[in-house]
Design a protein around this motif. Sequence first.
Motif, PDB file in Angstrom:
ATOM      1  N   MET A   1       7.604  12.517  -5.249  1.00  0.00           N
ATOM      2  CA  MET A   1       7.316  11.185  -5.013  1.00  0.00           C
ATOM      3  C   MET A   1       8.522  10.667  -5.752  1.00  0.00           C
ATOM      4  O   MET A   1       9.180  11.009  -6.881  1.00  0.00           O
ATOM      5  N   LEU A   2       9.014   9.547  -4.857  1.00  0.00           N
ATOM      6  CA  LEU A   2      10.344   8.885  -5.536  1.00  0.00           C
ATOM      7  C   LEU A   2       9.907   8.087  -6.532  1.00  0.00           C
ATOM      8  O   LEU A   2       8.632   7.438  -6.780  1.00  0.00           O
ATOM      9  N   ASP A   3      10.695   7.762  -7.375  1.00  0.00           N
ATOM     10  CA  ASP A   3      10.674   6.922  -8.495  1.00  0.00           C
ATOM     11  C   ASP A   3      11.050   5.464  -8.193  1.00  0.00           C
ATOM     12  O   ASP A   3      12.270   5.047  -7.675  1.00  0.00           O
ATOM     13  N   ILE A   4      10.048   4.508  -8.330  1.00  0.00           N
ATOM     14  CA  ILE A   4      10.611   3.029  -7.709  1.00  0.00           C
ATOM     15  C   ILE A   4      11.636   2.561  -8.644  1.00  0.00           C
ATOM     16  O   ILE A   4      12.456   1.785  -8.046  1.00  0.00           O
ATOM     17  N   ASP A   5      11.639   2.625 -10.030  1.00  0.00           N
ATOM     18  CA  ASP A   5      12.574   2.180 -10.599  1.00  0.00           C
ATOM     19  C   ASP A   5      14.099   2.551 -10.317  1.00  0.00           C
ATOM     20  O   ASP A   5      15.052   2.116 -10.253  1.00  0.00           O
ATOM     21  N   GLN A   6      14.260   3.967  -9.971  1.00  0.00           N
ATOM     22  CA  GLN A   6      15.337   4.441  -9.474  1.00  0.00           C
ATOM     23  C   GLN A   6      15.693   3.836  -8.112  1.00  0.00           C
ATOM     24  O   GLN A   6      17.131   3.751  -7.940  1.00  0.00           O
ATOM     25  N   VAL A   7      14.828   3.821  -7.145  1.00  0.00           N
ATOM     26  CA  VAL A   7      15.157   3.046  -5.823  1.00  0.00           C
ATOM     27  C   VAL A   7      15.664   1.685  -6.158  1.00  0.00           C
ATOM     28  O   VAL A   7      16.705   1.274  -5.554  1.00  0.00           O
ATOM     29  N   ILE A   8      14.892   0.973  -6.918  1.00  0.00           N
ATOM     30  CA  ILE A   8      15.331  -0.692  -6.950  1.00  0.00           C
ATOM     31  C   ILE A   8      16.662  -0.608  -7.692  1.00  0.00           C
ATOM     32  O   ILE A   8      17.548  -1.554  -7.513  1.00  0.00           O
ATOM     33  N   ALA A   9      16.933   0.218  -8.619  1.00  0.00           N
ATOM     34  CA  ALA A   9      18.291   0.353  -9.279  1.00  0.00           C
ATOM     35  C   ALA A   9      19.398   0.712  -8.361  1.00  0.00           C
ATOM     36  O   ALA A   9      20.602   0.124  -8.413  1.00  0.00           O
ATOM     37  N   GLU A  10      19.210   1.592  -7.564  1.00  0.00           N
ATOM     38  CA  GLU A  10      20.127   1.893  -6.327  1.00  0.00           C
ATOM     39  C   GLU A  10      20.319   0.851  -5.596  1.00  0.00           C
ATOM     40  O   GLU A  10      21.789   0.382  -5.300  1.00  0.00           O
ATOM     41  N   TYR A  27      16.193   4.712   2.735  1.00  0.00           N
ATOM     42  CA  TYR A  27      14.619   4.582   2.497  1.00  0.00           C
ATOM     43  C   TYR A  27      13.624   4.273   3.569  1.00  0.00           C
ATOM     44  O   TYR A  27      12.500   4.854   3.491  1.00  0.00           O
ATOM     45  N   LEU A  28      14.199   3.349   4.365  1.00  0.00           N
ATOM     46  CA  LEU A  28      13.157   2.604   5.258  1.00  0.00           C
ATOM     47  C   LEU A  28      13.278   2.824   6.843  1.00  0.00           C
ATOM     48  O   LEU A  28      12.621   2.097   7.325  1.00  0.00           O
ATOM     49  N   GLY A  29      14.234   3.552   7.030  1.00  0.00           N
ATOM     50  CA  GLY A  29      14.682   3.658   8.427  1.00  0.00           C
ATOM     51  C   GLY A  29      13.665   4.663   9.132  1.00  0.00           C
ATOM     52  O   GLY A  29      12.698   5.174   8.258  1.00  0.00           O
ATOM     53  N   LYS A  30      13.614   4.918  10.404  1.00  0.00           N
ATOM     54  CA  LYS A  30      12.951   5.861  10.719  1.00  0.00           C
ATOM     55  C   LYS A  30      12.568   7.220  10.345  1.00  0.00           C
ATOM     56  O   LYS A  30      11.584   7.806  10.280  1.00  0.00           O
ATOM     57  N   SER A  33      13.455   8.241   3.625  1.00  0.00           N
ATOM     58  CA  SER A  33      12.228   9.002   2.540  1.00  0.00           C
ATOM     59  C   SER A  33      11.122   8.209   2.323  1.00  0.00           C
ATOM     60  O   SER A  33      10.030   9.164   2.422  1.00  0.00           O
ATOM     61  N   ILE A  34      11.009   6.840   2.266  1.00  0.00           N
ATOM     62  CA  ILE A  34       9.658   6.332   1.959  1.00  0.00           C
ATOM     63  C   ILE A  34       8.929   6.194   3.503  1.00  0.00           C
ATOM     64  O   ILE A  34       7.663   6.417   3.377  1.00  0.00           O
ATOM     65  N   SER A  35       9.594   6.203   4.499  1.00  0.00           N
ATOM     66  CA  SER A  35       9.021   6.108   5.948  1.00  0.00           C
ATOM     67  C   SER A  35       8.467   7.477   6.077  1.00  0.00           C
ATOM     68  O   SER A  35       7.194   7.843   6.647  1.00  0.00           O
ATOM     69  N   LEU A  59       5.606   1.400  -3.487  1.00  0.00           N
ATOM     70  CA  LEU A  59       7.035   1.840  -3.436  1.00  0.00           C
ATOM     71  C   LEU A  59       7.742   1.089  -2.235  1.00  0.00           C
ATOM     72  O   LEU A  59       9.042   0.647  -2.225  1.00  0.00           O
ATOM     73  N   ARG A  60       6.992   1.135  -1.144  1.00  0.00           N
ATOM     74  CA  ARG A  60       7.576   0.584   0.372  1.00  0.00           C
ATOM     75  C   ARG A  60       8.123  -1.038  -0.027  1.00  0.00           C
ATOM     76  O   ARG A  60       8.887  -1.646   0.384  1.00  0.00           O
ATOM     77  N   GLU A  61       6.837  -1.740  -0.548  1.00  0.00           N
ATOM     78  CA  GLU A  61       7.004  -3.058  -0.676  1.00  0.00           C
ATOM     79  C   GLU A  61       8.090  -3.592  -1.887  1.00  0.00           C
ATOM     80  O   GLU A  61       8.669  -4.214  -1.868  1.00  0.00           O
ATOM     81  N   GLY A  62       8.358  -2.614  -2.884  1.00  0.00           N
ATOM     82  CA  GLY A  62       9.096  -2.679  -3.811  1.00  0.00           C
ATOM     83  C   GLY A  62      10.573  -2.752  -3.206  1.00  0.00           C
ATOM     84  O   GLY A  62      11.535  -3.490  -3.712  1.00  0.00           O
ATOM     85  N   ALA A  63      10.606  -1.626  -2.394  1.00  0.00           N
ATOM     86  CA  ALA A  63      11.996  -1.470  -1.895  1.00  0.00           C
ATOM     87  C   ALA A  63      12.404  -2.502  -0.890  1.00  0.00           C
ATOM     88  O   ALA A  63      13.610  -2.887  -0.896  1.00  0.00           O
ATOM     89  N   THR A  64      11.577  -3.115   0.049  1.00  0.00           N
ATOM     90  CA  THR A  64      11.697  -4.073   0.685  1.00  0.00           C
ATOM     91  C   THR A  64      12.040  -5.339   0.190  1.00  0.00           C
ATOM     92  O   THR A  64      13.159  -5.958   0.482  1.00  0.00           O
TER      93      THR A  64
END
Length: 368
Positions: A1-10, A27-30, A33-35, A59-64
């Motif tokens: 599972m991806l770490d949400i804090d790491q994704v947002i930091a990137e 992260y969110l393309g077809k 990784s989140i998709s 995770l998806r909403e945080g990245a969006t």
Amino acid sequence: MLDIDQVIAEIDGAGTLEALEALRIQYLGKQGSISGLLKTLGGMSPEQRQIEGPKIQTLREGATTALAARKDALETAALDARLAAETIDLSLPAPASPRGSVHPISQVMDELAEVFADLGFAVATGPEIEDDWHNFTALNMPESHPARAMHDTFYFPDRNDAGREMLLRTHTSPVQIRSMIETAKANPGGAPLRIVAPGRVYRSDSDATHTPMFHQIEGLVIDKGIHLGHLKWTLEAFLKAFFERDDIVLRLRPSYFPFTEPSIEVDVGYSSTGGRRVVGGSGDAPGHAWMEVLGSGMVNRHVVTAGGFDPDEWQGFAFGIGVDRLAMLKYGMDDLRAFFDGDVRWLSHYGFSALDVPTLSGGVGTPV
């Protein structure tokens, strides 16, 4: 599972819009990784889906949300940098913008009003939808007159309250009748009248020198002791002022109009230069010819009576001129139909600048 804090930091660390777009796809393309995590939910048991589903959705909403916030920040920074770097050179000319122009008919109407104002004429107007009494009968045109025929006149199917046939006026002469009646009512004993009646008129005709709708200006003088000499002087003064030439020569020919007696056709001398007719000089001079420009005459007694005046006490003269043809003659136009085509190329060639329209350089003599 991806770490949400790491994704947002990137995402927050993306320095350009291009880098941010790459992270969105990652992260969110077809194939992101989140998709991919979202696709695994279908293979889980209900118990696992209840545990993992909320985590993946968070995770998806945080990245969006982080992607949208970073994009807005990068676009604002780019705009600020552009505004700081760009300057406006106020010494440069402004870009050209479309400009309107005065139609030749409007210009000639203004010129005619200027000339006749100098001669002491007032401008009168009337309805374009007329009844046959004002348009024909009051002007001494009996019901058998050819001008009443359907091939010349646009009639309406209905009649007015007085039982008169309705039509599109074929000339502006009805304005003369209405002005005479109004003057006679205001002054039962009669009063001098000096008007011009410009406006649109309608006849069933169309070729290079005729259109179903065109413009006329007609003049009327009612006074005591009026004679043909007054008419000739008025027309001569008008034409000299309008064409701005002192060498205008008139030729008066007897004619017939039901509303004038005697009736006169007026010709002017002209020459042809470069395919264009130039008014001036005698039509009998070498290289010259005569051209008819208007009709006129002394107002018929029946018309004076219809207007409410006593023909034994009051006399007058009248004349009618085609405004469109005057414009063609003065400004070198060869086809009347082009006036109504709506072609901006024609208007840019023949039209007048609204800020620099020509004016008549000379006035006219003392009014009669």
